[in-house]
Structure formats: C-alpha cells, structure tokens
Design a protein around this motif. Structure first.
Motif, PDB file in Angstrom:
ATOM      1  N   SER A 128       0.802  -1.229   0.000  1.00 50.40           N
ATOM      2  CA  SER A 128       0.000   0.000   0.000  1.00 50.40           C
ATOM      3  C   SER A 128       0.833   1.277   0.000  1.00 50.40           C
ATOM      4  O   SER A 128       0.353   2.335  -0.425  1.00 50.40           O
ATOM      5  N   ASP A 129       2.070   1.224   0.473  1.00 49.37           N
ATOM      6  CA  ASP A 129       2.907   2.422   0.554  1.00 49.37           C
ATOM      7  C   ASP A 129       3.676   2.599  -0.751  1.00 49.37           C
ATOM      8  O   ASP A 129       4.654   1.902  -1.018  1.00 49.37           O
ATOM      9  N   PRO A 163       5.861  -0.921  -4.527  1.00 51.43           N
ATOM     10  CA  PRO A 163       5.889  -2.064  -5.467  1.00 51.43           C
ATOM     11  C   PRO A 163       6.679  -1.734  -6.724  1.00 51.43           C
ATOM     12  O   PRO A 163       6.721  -0.591  -7.176  1.00 51.43           O
ATOM     13  N   GLU A 164       7.311  -2.751  -7.265  1.00 53.99           N
ATOM     14  CA  GLU A 164       8.075  -2.615  -8.499  1.00 53.99           C
ATOM     15  C   GLU A 164       7.600  -3.674  -9.495  1.00 53.99           C
ATOM     16  O   GLU A 164       7.198  -4.767  -9.104  1.00 53.99           O
ATOM     17  N   ALA A 207       2.872  -8.321 -13.478  1.00 56.23           N
ATOM     18  CA  ALA A 207       2.472  -8.113 -12.090  1.00 56.23           C
ATOM     19  C   ALA A 207       3.535  -7.283 -11.392  1.00 56.23           C
ATOM     20  O   ALA A 207       4.595  -6.985 -11.962  1.00 56.23           O
ATOM     21  N   MET A 208       3.239  -6.912 -10.161  1.00 51.10           N
ATOM     22  CA  MET A 208       4.183  -6.150  -9.345  1.00 51.10           C
ATOM     23  C   MET A 208       4.797  -7.071  -8.293  1.00 51.10           C
ATOM     24  O   MET A 208       4.197  -8.058  -7.883  1.00 51.10           O
ATOM     25  N   ARG A 209       6.007  -6.721  -7.870  1.00 50.63           N
ATOM     26  CA  ARG A 209       6.639  -7.424  -6.756  1.00 50.63           C
ATOM     27  C   ARG A 209       6.772  -6.457  -5.587  1.00 50.63           C
ATOM     28  O   ARG A 209       6.970  -5.251  -5.769  1.00 50.63           O
ATOM     29  N   THR A 210       6.641  -6.994  -4.388  1.00 54.15           N
ATOM     30  CA  THR A 210       6.581  -6.161  -3.192  1.00 54.15           C
ATOM     31  C   THR A 210       7.426  -6.777  -2.080  1.00 54.15           C
ATOM     32  O   THR A 210       7.989  -7.872  -2.231  1.00 54.15           O
ATOM     33  N   LYS A 250      12.380  -7.381  -2.861  1.00 57.27           N
ATOM     34  CA  LYS A 250      10.960  -7.408  -3.242  1.00 57.27           C
ATOM     35  C   LYS A 250      10.720  -8.617  -4.135  1.00 57.27           C
ATOM     36  O   LYS A 250      11.451  -8.839  -5.094  1.00 57.27           O
ATOM     37  N   ARG A 251       9.697  -9.362  -3.767  1.00 56.82           N
ATOM     38  CA  ARG A 251       9.382 -10.602  -4.482  1.00 56.82           C
ATOM     39  C   ARG A 251       7.887 -10.662  -4.768  1.00 56.82           C
ATOM     40  O   ARG A 251       7.114  -9.815  -4.316  1.00 56.82           O
TER      41      ARG A 251
END
Length: 377
Positions: free
Chosen positions: A51-52, A60-61, A125-128, A165-166
């Motif tokens: 969320s941040d 997220p990337e 998708a994003m990784r976080t 981040k995964r």
C-alpha cells in the motif's frame, strides 16, 4: 467416500473453477473455514505491504524479464546445491529411503526444467516486500482469528536477500506447503505411534491427500478472492500457475535442504513431495495437452461438418438448378411443338398436322381446302 472423489491435479485451477464439495465441508469442518480465514488474512497482509507507494523500501516494483531470469537462476542454483547435498548424504539415509532419494537425483533435469518454465511467459504483475517465511508456524490462532508474526523472513538467508521485493505468491506457496507438511507429519506420527493399523494405512493416505488438497484449495480460493484486482497478482491464470508451481517446488527443495541438515529422519517428507509435484505437474501438462487436442479435434470436426453442410447445400443448389434447367428445356420443347399455323375448321378428311402432329387441328392439303370451299358455298 473419500476414495470416490477425484482430486484435482492443480490447486489453482480448482480454486478458480471448482466449488468445494459438500463432503469436504462436512468432513474437514471448522479447519476448512479456518483455512479460508487464513487465506483472507494473508491477502490483507500483502495488500498492506503493497500500500505504501512513497517509501522506496516498500513501493511495489514491476516484474521485468531480467527479474524473471534472476528468479530462475536463483532457484536453479539452489536446486543444484541441494541435490548435491542429497547425493552426499545418500549413503547415510535409511536403506528403504535410498531408492526414493536416488529417484529424485535421477530426475534432476526434470526438476530444472520445471523451474525453467517460469521463463516461458512474461509475468505482468508487481513485486513487493513480503513476509518471506510464511507457514503455519508463523501464525497465532486466537480461537477466532489469526495473527501473523515474525516478519524477519528466513533467518538462514542474508538480510539483503530477505529485504528483496518478491512476488507475494511466494508466501502463498509457503503456506500451501505448510498445509501439506502438517498433514504428512501428522500421518507419519500416527503410523509410528501405532494409532493407524497397517491395514488402514492406504485409506489414511487417501484421507491425508483429501485433507491437504481441499484445505489448500480453500486457502487459495479465499486468498485470490480477497486480493482480487491487486497489482501484485497476474491477471492471467497461466501466469499465476507458472509462479505458484515454481514457488511450491522451490519450497519443497528448501525443505529438503533443511531436513538434510537438521532432521534427517524427516527427509522422506520433502523427497516424496518433490516426486509428487513432478508427477502432478506432468499430469497437469498432459491434461492441458489432452484438452488442447480435444479442442482442436472438436474444431476440426466442426469445420468438417460445416464443409459437409456447405457441400450438401451446393449439391442441392446444383440439383435445383438442374431441375429448373430441365423444366425450362421441357417448356421450350413444348413451346416449339405449338404449331404456328392458324387453326382451320374441322375437316372429316384431315389427318395429323405435319407441323404439330395434333389431330384434329387443321390441314394444308388442297383437297381439304376444296372441302372447306365447297362447304362454305
């Protein structure tokens, strides 16, 4: 009753397409509802971690092709090291377990091929930031709800690696494997304690698989529902399948390493799990291939049917045209038979008309004309 139910080869496909059968709800009961609740709480944790968007440590990337390849290289190197460790400990394993371990070693190329499949498709998708070591040991149950604890990740890994981040689906895979592990260890303990008699072991094996499968499906179904639309979830089921399959196999390999180093008497669980995952993966692949082949055959049959209908329609059209042509020809012939000479009064001496062959009609014979001329006088 448990033995009569076919278990789906893919937890993800079942979570997306299949309703949990009533018999599973009856026999697993509150544990199934707890699995659903845990899936919901896991999704909420991942949504919070993603969320941040301002803090670069948590923002997220996106997945990139470079990151996908790095996932594969990491898992490949890890699998290679664990298999070497297994080969080194092979002679130390119980004699009845050595053939199982050797079978895993023999399937090295298949294991690597399954891990490499993560490169087969671009992941959108994003990784976080994630929990990093999510399993049943990392949650507390209050009697009504779950509290997730210990966000330090896998302490056997460097801190820099734990901060990476995964895909949150790595946590999901860890929890799915925890469901499997807990059910297999419970079965193993009851076998060793004598609670399960030898004659009952095949049935209890089926029950264990039944319990794990539907608990895992309940968890996954609830997780996907709660996280629906999140940027860290691929929108395509095929992408979800690639990630979950890869991460579950990775988790089983990590468990094998842990047991070889810390609890050699438990090593049978991850060994059998790896073989089971390989078999299930190929069954799933074969099923998808069969479905594609059936779809292709159905399409070919439909095309053949349409071609046959088109051919029949063409033949019917040609027959109709031929019939119309025949009728036109008959009409033309009939029209040709109509005598162009005007009719004359009937004559008792007349014969067939030399042009239209109709009788009595008229005659061009002079004596007929003479008859007419005489009668008219």
């Amino acid at each position: 009753a448990v033995a009569d139910i076919d278990l789906p080869p893919s937890l993800l496909s079942a979570a997306l397409e299949t309703e949990i059968p009533e018999i599973a709800q009856e026999m697993i009961g509150s544990y199934l509802r707890n699995a659903q609740l845990l899936g919901e709480r896991t999704a909420e944790m991942h949504l919070a971690l993603a969320s941040d968007t301002e803090d670069p440590n948590f923002a997220p990337e996106a997945f990139t092709s470079f990151y996908q390849r790095s996932i594969y290289q990491y898992m490949r190197n890890q699998a290679g090291q664990v298999l070497l460790l297994l080969k080194k400990h092979l002679i130390q394993l119980p004699s009845d377990l050595q053939p199982v371990a050797q079978l895993v070693l023999n399937n090295r190329e298949m294991i690597l091929a399954r891990l490499k499949s993560i490169l087969n498709q671009k992941i959108n998708a994003m990784r976080t930031r994630t929990h990093g070591n999510l399993c049943l040991n990392e949650v507390l149950y209050t009697g009504k709800d779950f509290i997730i604890i210990d966000f330090e990740g896998d302490q056997t890994r460097p801190l820099s690696e734990r901060r990476m981040k995964r895909s949150p689906l790595r946590d999901v895979a860890g929890m799915l494997e925890s469901f499997y592990y807990s059910s297999r260890i419970a079965l193993r303990n009851e076998k060793e304690s004598g609670i399960i008699l030898p004659d009952d072991q095949p049935l209890m094996e089926q029950w264990t698989q039944f319990f794990y499968t539907w608990s895992g499906i309940a968890f996954l179904k609830s997780y996907l529902s709660a996280a629906n639309g999140a940027a860290f979830l691929p929108s395509e089921p095929s992408e979800l399948q690639l990630l979950i399959d890869g991460f579950v196999l990775e988790k089983a390999i990590i468990e094998l390493e842990h047991e070889l180093k810390n609890r050699p008497n438990w090593v049978e669980v991850p060994l059998y799990r790896i073989l089971e995952l390989l078999e299930t993966a190929w069954q799933w692949t074969d099923r998808r291939a069969e479905e594609a082949e059936e779809a292709e055959e159905a399409e070919e049959a439909e095309e053949a049917e349409e071609a046959e209908e088109a051919e029949e329609a063409e033949e019917a059209e040609e027959a109709e045209e031929a019939e119309e042509a025949a009728e036109a020809e008959e009409a033309e012939e009939a029209e040709e038979k109509i005598c162009p000479l005007p009719p004359l009064p009937l004559c008792p001496l007349c014969t067939l008309c030399p042009l239209c062959s109709q009788f009595p009609h008229h005659s061009l014979d002079i004596k007929h004309n003479y008859y007419f001329d005489s009668s008219l006088k």
